[in-house]
Write an enzyme that holds these catalytic residues in place. Sequence first.
Site, PDB file in Angstrom:
ATOM      1  N   LYS A   1      48.560  44.762  29.738  1.00 30.49           N
ATOM      2  CA  LYS A   1      47.596  45.606  30.437  1.00 30.49           C
ATOM      3  C   LYS A   1      47.706  47.023  29.872  1.00 30.49           C
ATOM      4  O   LYS A   1      48.783  47.630  29.857  1.00 30.49           O
ATOM      5  CB  LYS A   1      47.921  45.608  31.934  1.00 30.49           C
ATOM      6  CG  LYS A   1      46.700  45.467  32.813  1.00 30.49           C
ATOM      7  CD  LYS A   1      47.119  45.255  34.248  1.00 30.49           C
ATOM      8  CE  LYS A   1      45.936  45.409  35.171  1.00 30.49           C
ATOM      9  NZ  LYS A   1      46.346  45.358  36.572  1.00 30.49           N
TER      10      LYS A   1
HETATM   11  O1  G3P Z   1      45.855  45.669  39.770  1.00 30.50           O
HETATM   12  C1  G3P Z   1      44.774  46.505  39.678  1.00 30.50           C
HETATM   13  C2  G3P Z   1      43.977  46.712  40.925  1.00 30.50           C
HETATM   14  O2  G3P Z   1      43.583  45.477  41.428  1.00 30.50           O
HETATM   15  C3  G3P Z   1      44.544  47.666  41.930  1.00 30.50           C
HETATM   16  O3  G3P Z   1      43.917  47.587  43.169  1.00 30.50           O
HETATM   17  O4  G3P Z   1      43.914  48.054  45.586  1.00 30.50           O
HETATM   18  O5  G3P Z   1      45.332  49.478  44.087  1.00 30.50           O
HETATM   19  O6  G3P Z   1      42.833  49.665  44.062  1.00 30.50           O
HETATM   20  P1  G3P Z   1      44.010  48.763  44.278  1.00 30.50           P
END
Ligand code: G3P
Length: 218
Positions: free
Chosen positions: A87
Amino acid sequence: MKIFLDTANLEEIKNSAEANLIDGITTNPSLMAREIKRTGLESTDILKQITALVNGPISAEVISKDLEGMVREAKELKAIAPQIVIKIPMTFDGMKAVRRLRAEGIDTNVTLVFSANQALLAAKAGATYVSPFVGRLDDIGNDGMNLVGEILTIFENYNYKTKVIVASVRHPKHVKEAALMGADIATIPYKILNKLFNHCLTDQGIERFDNDWKDAHK
Ligand code: G3P
């Protein structure tokens, strides 16, 4: 549509893997930090355990911001297991790293994507996946799923093979919309995975069947 679990929590992954519902895993530094604190394990051990539980791609994020650092970390992460996907954040150096890793046959997931142009650049660099963060866009009053639609159109227009991972999923409606739009993958938190099972009529139906059965067997 494939469903990835957006977590580094080994218990959540174990439980979901048992039902054979999960096609892959995505992690990020915040999720890894949470699991390091919870278990006291090193990130390498956590990733090793995840790869033993799930067959599909496991995204692990680099911490470095510079090209050489990202490439070095990518190789260290890839050495943990062949199914690891690197990533990489959407930056200029990040896209150079994607290009280098592509040339070495290493799959990448370009993260922190908030615009169609960023997704276009990631695809041109040779990213295997792009991750538009729909929930964080909704949080600031934008329309996250609209971005997903734009990216899918652009990738179709130019026949890019880069797959779209709908990320930062906040609720089941995001998952349904992702599937209706034809997104390749939605990566969802464990809490949302559980919500996908629920419907009040299902609960009522089970209760009614139960009561009728008991009534006939008094
Ligand atoms: O892993 C990346 C993403 O899904 C993060 O989500 O909830 O921290 O905006 P969030």
